[in-house]
Design an enzyme around this catalytic site. Sequence first.
Site, PDB file in Angstrom:
ATOM      1  N   ASP A 235       0.878  -1.174   0.000  1.00  0.00           N
ATOM      2  CA  ASP A 235       0.000   0.000   0.000  1.00  0.00           C
ATOM      3  C   ASP A 235       0.915   1.223   0.000  1.00  0.00           C
ATOM      4  O   ASP A 235       1.404   1.670   1.038  1.00  0.00           O
ATOM      5  CB  ASP A 235      -0.899  -0.029   1.247  1.00  0.00           C
ATOM      6  N   ARG A 238       0.000   4.535   1.952  1.00  0.00           N
ATOM      7  CA  ARG A 238       0.294   4.401   3.375  1.00  0.00           C
ATOM      8  C   ARG A 238       1.797   4.483   3.644  1.00  0.00           C
ATOM      9  O   ARG A 238       2.295   5.358   4.355  1.00  0.00           O
ATOM     10  CB  ARG A 238      -0.235   3.042   3.848  1.00  0.00           C
ATOM     11  N   GLY A 262       4.254  -1.527  17.550  1.00  0.00           N
ATOM     12  CA  GLY A 262       3.741  -2.481  16.560  1.00  0.00           C
ATOM     13  C   GLY A 262       4.579  -2.406  15.298  1.00  0.00           C
ATOM     14  O   GLY A 262       4.102  -2.005  14.240  1.00  0.00           O
ATOM     15  N   ASP A 284       6.787  -5.514  19.012  1.00  0.00           N
ATOM     16  CA  ASP A 284       5.636  -6.174  18.393  1.00  0.00           C
ATOM     17  C   ASP A 284       5.392  -7.502  19.104  1.00  0.00           C
ATOM     18  O   ASP A 284       6.335  -8.214  19.441  1.00  0.00           O
ATOM     19  CB  ASP A 284       5.857  -6.424  16.892  1.00  0.00           C
ATOM     20  N   ILE A 312       3.150  -4.041  23.949  1.00  0.00           N
ATOM     21  CA  ILE A 312       3.716  -2.782  24.430  1.00  0.00           C
ATOM     22  C   ILE A 312       3.294  -2.547  25.889  1.00  0.00           C
ATOM     23  O   ILE A 312       4.010  -1.927  26.665  1.00  0.00           O
ATOM     24  CB  ILE A 312       3.312  -1.588  23.517  1.00  0.00           C
ATOM     25  N   GLU A 313       2.143  -3.103  26.243  1.00  0.00           N
ATOM     26  CA  GLU A 313       1.644  -2.919  27.601  1.00  0.00           C
ATOM     27  C   GLU A 313       2.423  -3.780  28.602  1.00  0.00           C
ATOM     28  O   GLU A 313       2.288  -3.612  29.808  1.00  0.00           O
ATOM     29  CB  GLU A 313       0.160  -3.315  27.696  1.00  0.00           C
ATOM     30  N   GLU A 328       1.848   2.652  13.096  1.00  0.00           N
ATOM     31  CA  GLU A 328       0.794   2.563  12.084  1.00  0.00           C
ATOM     32  C   GLU A 328      -0.269   1.677  12.717  1.00  0.00           C
ATOM     33  O   GLU A 328      -0.190   0.464  12.678  1.00  0.00           O
ATOM     34  CB  GLU A 328       1.364   1.964  10.794  1.00  0.00           C
ATOM     35  N   GLU A 337     -10.039  -2.307  15.481  1.00  0.00           N
ATOM     36  CA  GLU A 337      -8.829  -2.953  16.034  1.00  0.00           C
ATOM     37  C   GLU A 337      -8.436  -2.362  17.365  1.00  0.00           C
ATOM     38  O   GLU A 337      -7.713  -2.972  18.134  1.00  0.00           O
ATOM     39  CB  GLU A 337      -7.589  -2.812  15.135  1.00  0.00           C
ATOM     40  N   SER A 342      -3.295   1.141  22.466  1.00  0.00           N
ATOM     41  CA  SER A 342      -1.935   0.730  22.841  1.00  0.00           C
ATOM     42  C   SER A 342      -0.943   1.875  22.616  1.00  0.00           C
ATOM     43  O   SER A 342       0.004   2.044  23.380  1.00  0.00           O
ATOM     44  CB  SER A 342      -1.497  -0.480  22.013  1.00  0.00           C
ATOM     45  N   HIS A 478      -5.388   0.044   1.272  1.00  0.00           N
ATOM     46  CA  HIS A 478      -5.878  -1.263   1.727  1.00  0.00           C
ATOM     47  C   HIS A 478      -6.999  -1.120   2.758  1.00  0.00           C
ATOM     48  O   HIS A 478      -7.658  -2.096   3.092  1.00  0.00           O
ATOM     49  CB  HIS A 478      -4.732  -2.134   2.267  1.00  0.00           C
TER      50      HIS A 478
HETATM   51  N1  SAH Z   1       4.563  -0.921  11.621  1.00  0.00           N
HETATM   52  C1  SAH Z   1       4.349  -1.991  10.670  1.00  0.00           C
HETATM   53  C2  SAH Z   1       3.205  -2.905  11.047  1.00  0.00           C
HETATM   54  C3  SAH Z   1       1.868  -2.222  11.287  1.00  0.00           C
HETATM   55  S1  SAH Z   1       0.558  -3.373  11.612  1.00  0.00           S
HETATM   56  C4  SAH Z   1       4.127  -1.374   9.324  1.00  0.00           C
HETATM   57  O1  SAH Z   1       3.855  -0.180   9.253  1.00  0.00           O
HETATM   58  O2  SAH Z   1       4.188  -2.079   8.316  1.00  0.00           O
HETATM   59  C5  SAH Z   1       0.388  -3.281  13.351  1.00  0.00           C
HETATM   60  C6  SAH Z   1       1.379  -4.153  14.132  1.00  0.00           C
HETATM   61  O3  SAH Z   1       1.219  -3.838  15.490  1.00  0.00           O
HETATM   62  C7  SAH Z   1       1.133  -5.659  14.018  1.00  0.00           C
HETATM   63  O4  SAH Z   1       2.316  -6.311  13.633  1.00  0.00           O
HETATM   64  C8  SAH Z   1       0.677  -6.082  15.413  1.00  0.00           C
HETATM   65  O5  SAH Z   1       1.151  -7.364  15.793  1.00  0.00           O
HETATM   66  C9  SAH Z   1       1.311  -5.003  16.280  1.00  0.00           C
HETATM   67  N2  SAH Z   1       0.593  -4.725  17.539  1.00  0.00           N
HETATM   68  C10 SAH Z   1      -0.710  -4.367  17.702  1.00  0.00           C
HETATM   69  N3  SAH Z   1      -0.978  -4.119  18.988  1.00  0.00           N
HETATM   70  C11 SAH Z   1       0.173  -4.322  19.664  1.00  0.00           C
HETATM   71  C12 SAH Z   1       0.524  -4.229  21.041  1.00  0.00           C
HETATM   72  N4  SAH Z   1      -0.378  -3.868  21.957  1.00  0.00           N
HETATM   73  N5  SAH Z   1       1.789  -4.526  21.405  1.00  0.00           N
HETATM   74  C13 SAH Z   1       2.707  -4.905  20.465  1.00  0.00           C
HETATM   75  N6  SAH Z   1       2.431  -5.013  19.155  1.00  0.00           N
HETATM   76  C14 SAH Z   1       1.190  -4.710  18.748  1.00  0.00           C
END
Ligand code: SAH
Length: 530
Positions: A235, A238, A262, A284, A312-313, A328, A337, A342, A478
């Site tokens: 994408d 993005r 993430g 992640d 992350i928490e 992202e 979602e 987070s 997307h």
């Molecule tokens: N930053 C990457 C992926 C974005 S998708 C990019 O831009 O391509 C979002 C990602 O966040 C996913 O891989 C998901 O596993 C992760 N994620 C979502 N909530 C999370 C959390 N609370 N702690 C850690 N990772 C998290």
Amino acid sequence: MAEYTGTHHDGGAGDDVPDLSDSDNEEQWQWMEANDNIVQVTCLFCDKMSNSGPETLQHCLVEHQVDLVEVVKKHKLDDYGYIKMINYIRTEKCSGQSLSTLPECSIPWESDEYMRPALQDDPLLQIDLEELCEGKGILAGPSTGGQCEASRSSDALLQRAQAAEERAQRTEEALARAMDDLHKLKLLAQGLVLNADVGRGTGSLGAVAELREDEDEAYFSSYGHYSIHEEMLKDKVRTESYRDFMYLNPEVFKDKVVLDVGCGTGILSMFAARAGAKMVIGVDQSEIIYQAMDIVRSNQLQDRVTLIKGRIEEVKLPVEKVDIIISEWMGYFLLFESMLDSVLYARDLYLAEGGSVYPDRCTISLAAVGDTEKHQDRIAFWDDVYGFKMACMKRAVVPEAVVQVLKPDTLISQPAVIQGIDCNAVSLSELEFASDFCLKITDSTDCTAIVGYFDIFFDRDCGNKVMFSTGPQVTKTHWKQTVFLLENPIPVQAGEELHGRITVRKNKKDPRSLFITFDLHDMKQTYSLQ
Ligand code: SAH
């Protein structure tokens, strides 16, 4: 994961073992059989091969003046710490001197990355740490030579390795059980808090907790598969927006500590590193992070990008505060979602005074849609199905919001922004909201649906502002658009204003999904997005 383990054994002693994929298989098997009883261990600091782990440690002490036992004791390493240290030394080709002079509180092998063996079947990883520290490891002394002694010592080592393996397995099982219990307790507590307003009689909280646990596991496991990352990376709207923002504003990133919430494949972390950040921490929870570790290394960014697997928490960051948070996190209709929760958690805990979250601003917009053909296909269709009335099916079809790319010529109003979010200031409770809206109609026709989409802005404290839209008028992303079908079309006239109210709230039973309610023209309809 299976794919992953097959790819990371580059170099090292493994190179001495013939490749069984070659044509000369028979000869190679003979080689393997002839060498079956000899344990060959490569030194941690030079190419010397020894016949056992203890002999290797002895060699390290005598030839390189590195007392591994002392290093283990100095840094109070447990079994995992020891394993990571060995893999770290082998991977980073760390010198004996730099290892011995490391200050007590600085361990460069903390990352889980170093749990991966740098050498396949490395005998040094099978050494019993307890025995080693009690002096039975190195003090076993070097072999005085001779095939018999080598094979006796390798037999003894094998037995100890087997015993250690059994012990490790038992400990691992106990640990897994304890982690499982802990996780269930945490979810139960979350369930208690989140369902406090639902009242009694909503079923067992244990069941709620288990459901949530499964859902979260499913959520993170979906991000473990490459395809979702391929879709996001491809994408361009993005990914290039994030890239352009970082590359066009190097002054924002120069010498900064950046947290990527993430990080997925690590793409944003690497953009940030290339833009000049002095340290980037990517976190992640999904297994994709193991690929990110390889990716970061393949691009020689491992000195500046640290990757941590976990939520992350729950993870412990190697720093107390960060200057910038990038993420992202956007889902369909922006908030699906609930990953923004987070990011806000990370912001409140880790962002330094004066720091920034990027993207820093988002808006959600609505517009009226007139697409009678589509409406007939999805709704009127049920009035007569092969001569039978199935109108009751509409009640199942309508409440499900549809994620699809909308043809721009079906728009029949100007867009209206219904919510703005300042990512540096918004609070969790503001992510559920109600808003009145007014759509200025541009065409006289039937309004058959309302479309929702979002726009993203990187414009805080930077010279070169960047934004992108997920609306139907511009290049598709997307995220597509989110369409809310009206059961009964509303006739509208160009120039009139269609007034309504939208309410967005989380589904308490599945906080990652949303309920969106429209009050419009004497009609009230709740849509779910799941
Ligand atoms: N930053 C990457 C992926 C974005 S998708 C990019 O831009 O391509 C979002 C990602 O966040 C996913 O891989 C998901 O596993 C992760 N994620 C979502 N909530 C999370 C959390 N609370 N702690 C850690 N990772 C998290």
